[in-house]
Design a protein around this motif. Structure first.
Motif, mmCIF file in Angstrom:
data_model
loop_
_atom_site.group_PDB
_atom_site.id
_atom_site.type_symbol
_atom_site.label_atom_id
_atom_site.label_comp_id
_atom_site.label_asym_id
_atom_site.label_seq_id
_atom_site.Cartn_x
_atom_site.Cartn_y
_atom_site.Cartn_z
ATOM 1 N N GLN A 175 -22.518 -25.934 -22.093
ATOM 2 C CA GLN A 175 -22.129 -25.861 -20.960
ATOM 3 C C GLN A 175 -23.640 -26.398 -19.930
ATOM 4 N N ASN A 176 -24.739 -26.164 -20.440
ATOM 5 C CA ASN A 176 -25.542 -26.368 -19.451
ATOM 6 C C ASN A 176 -25.615 -28.649 -19.521
ATOM 7 N N SER A 177 -25.972 -28.633 -20.839
ATOM 8 C CA SER A 177 -24.969 -30.104 -20.373
ATOM 9 C C SER A 177 -24.493 -30.848 -19.705
ATOM 10 N N VAL A 178 -22.934 -30.358 -19.441
ATOM 11 C CA VAL A 178 -22.346 -30.989 -19.064
ATOM 12 C C VAL A 178 -21.970 -30.495 -17.628
ATOM 13 N N ASP A 179 -23.328 -28.698 -17.266
ATOM 14 C CA ASP A 179 -23.659 -28.723 -15.391
ATOM 15 C C ASP A 179 -24.339 -29.795 -15.081
ATOM 16 N N ASN A 180 -25.255 -30.199 -16.133
ATOM 17 C CA ASN A 180 -26.534 -31.186 -15.851
ATOM 18 C C ASN A 180 -25.852 -32.949 -16.218
ATOM 19 N N LEU A 181 -24.921 -33.216 -16.443
ATOM 20 C CA LEU A 181 -24.315 -34.658 -16.493
ATOM 21 C C LEU A 181 -23.667 -34.684 -14.693
ATOM 22 N N ASN A 182 -22.356 -33.355 -14.429
ATOM 23 C CA ASN A 182 -22.163 -33.120 -13.366
ATOM 24 C C ASN A 182 -23.286 -33.465 -11.915
ATOM 25 N N LEU A 183 -23.699 -32.810 -11.814
ATOM 26 C CA LEU A 183 -25.477 -32.660 -11.248
ATOM 27 C C LEU A 183 -26.124 -34.068 -11.177
ATOM 28 N N LEU A 184 -25.400 -34.921 -12.358
ATOM 29 C CA LEU A 184 -26.724 -36.641 -12.403
ATOM 30 C C LEU A 184 -24.983 -37.316 -11.267
#
Length: 363
Positions: free
Chosen positions: A71-80
């Motif tokens: 979930q953290n990785s997906v959130d950060n990819l979305n932010l990027l």
């Protein structure tokens, strides 16, 4: 300068992302609530677990870590993705390159590290397998990658001169929707207006007279003083509270700090008032009292200041207008509920600050 979250939905011709090196996830002082089917831990519905790969991988809560990490990785990819797609013409991304000192190891992590690892892969075709089992390919990026000990640089797309040529080509297009914006210069002139304001008798009722303005300022002054007293725990807090209100932009023009300071110091001169604002008490400022009335309906009371030392309990309400009978009824209800809550020797007072008058309330 704007944050990524605030820029969502916007676009800019030139975008600079100066600190693309935030951590993928924060593991220090981070706790997640987990459940597992592995005995004997499954006897508890939830447990607070210190989050982190070193603390959770190989344990009964490894599945919870993997889920949270995803979930953290997906959130950060979305932010990027949001950050990279704000650029309309040119995007400049700056990260942190790892140290060349082998003893130190990589001195950076998170987003910068992933970008540095991904840049060489962009120069070659990539085959990927989708969740449904099918495969897709991504062509190589026509870019230039330069790597030195100090920096790694990827140049992709048109340079400034080529982009300007495209801009000029769009400006000359016959299709108005393909043309770029162009600045126009025009002169502004101001002329005296001959219009006069005439007020109808009906609209007069909605305008503020001089007396109304004074009354409005008086109400605002009372509201401000009430707010100050709600923040004061002791007399020594006065200067700090005034400075904070001044920094917040609440004190200006007619509500100057000097005028308020004089008024408050005069109000706090009374020995009885100074006792209320001493560190002797356990204080409850504007804490709600919740109960049900005779018909079972929920009721909320919010006394201004309740003080207790284990032997006495004092409730004080601040007032800034003329004394009224309802004020006594209000404080009397506070005292009644405090007694029902187990407080002993409950005393009630009305403090009319502007008149510098204290009235005792009996239940």
């Amino acid at each position: 300068m704007v944050t990524i979250h605030k820029s969502k939905g916007l676009e800019y011709d030139n975008l600079i992302l100066p600190f693309c090196n935030w951590q993928l996830e924060r593991t220090t002082d981070t706790i997640i609530w987990c459940h597992t089917d592995e005995p004997p831990f499954n006897e508890l519905p939830l447990l607070p677990i210190d989050y982190g790969s070193k603390k959770m991988l190989g344990t009964a809560y490894e599945g919870s870590y993997l889920h949270e990490h995803l979930q953290n990785s997906v959130d950060n990819l979305n932010l990027l993705y949001v950050a990279f797609t704000r650029a309309k013409s040119r995007l400049f991304v700056y990260g942190e390159k790892k140290s060349k000192n082998a003893k130190e190891g990589p001195t950076h992590s998170g987003r910068s590290r992933l970008i540095e690892l991904a840049l060489p892969l962009l120069l070659h075709p990539v085959e990927a397998t989708l969740p449904d089992g099918s495969t897709t390919s991504f062509p190589a990026l026509e870019a230039t990658l330069t790597t030195t000990d100090e920096a790694t640089t990827l140049d992709y797309g048109q340079c400034f001169d080529e982009a300007a040529a495209v801009h000029q080509e769009k400006s000359q297009s016959e299709n108005i929707f393909l043309r770029s914006e162009e600045s126009e210069t025009f002169a502004l002139q101001s002329h005296k207006s001959r219009a006069q304001f005439r007020q109808s008798n009906a609209s007069l009722a909605f305008t503020e007279s001089e007396g109304d303005a004074r009354r409005s300022r008086y109400i605002e002054r009372g509201t401000l003083l009430h707010h100050i007293f709600s923040r004061l725990r002791t007399v020594d807090d006065l200067e700090q509270v005034l400075q904070q209100l001044e920094q917040d932009g609440v004190l200006y023009d007619e509500t100057s700090p000097e005028e308020l300071r004089r008024l408050l110091e005069r109000a706090l001169k009374s020995p009885q008032v100074r006792e209320w604002f001493s560190p002797h008490w356990t204080l409850h400022n504007e804490c709600p009292i919740l109960f049900r009335d005779a018909k079972g309906r929920p009721v909320e009371l919010r006394p201004d200041r309740v003080m207790s030392d284990g032997h006495r309990t004092i409730v004080v309400d601040f007032k800034f207008g003329a004394p009224r009978h309802e004020h006594h009824t209000q404080v009397s209800r506070y005292m009644e509920q405090l007694a029902l809550m187990g407080h002993t020797a409950v005393e009630g007072y009305l403090w009319y600050v502007s008149r510098n008058k204290i009235m005792t309330v009996t239940p």
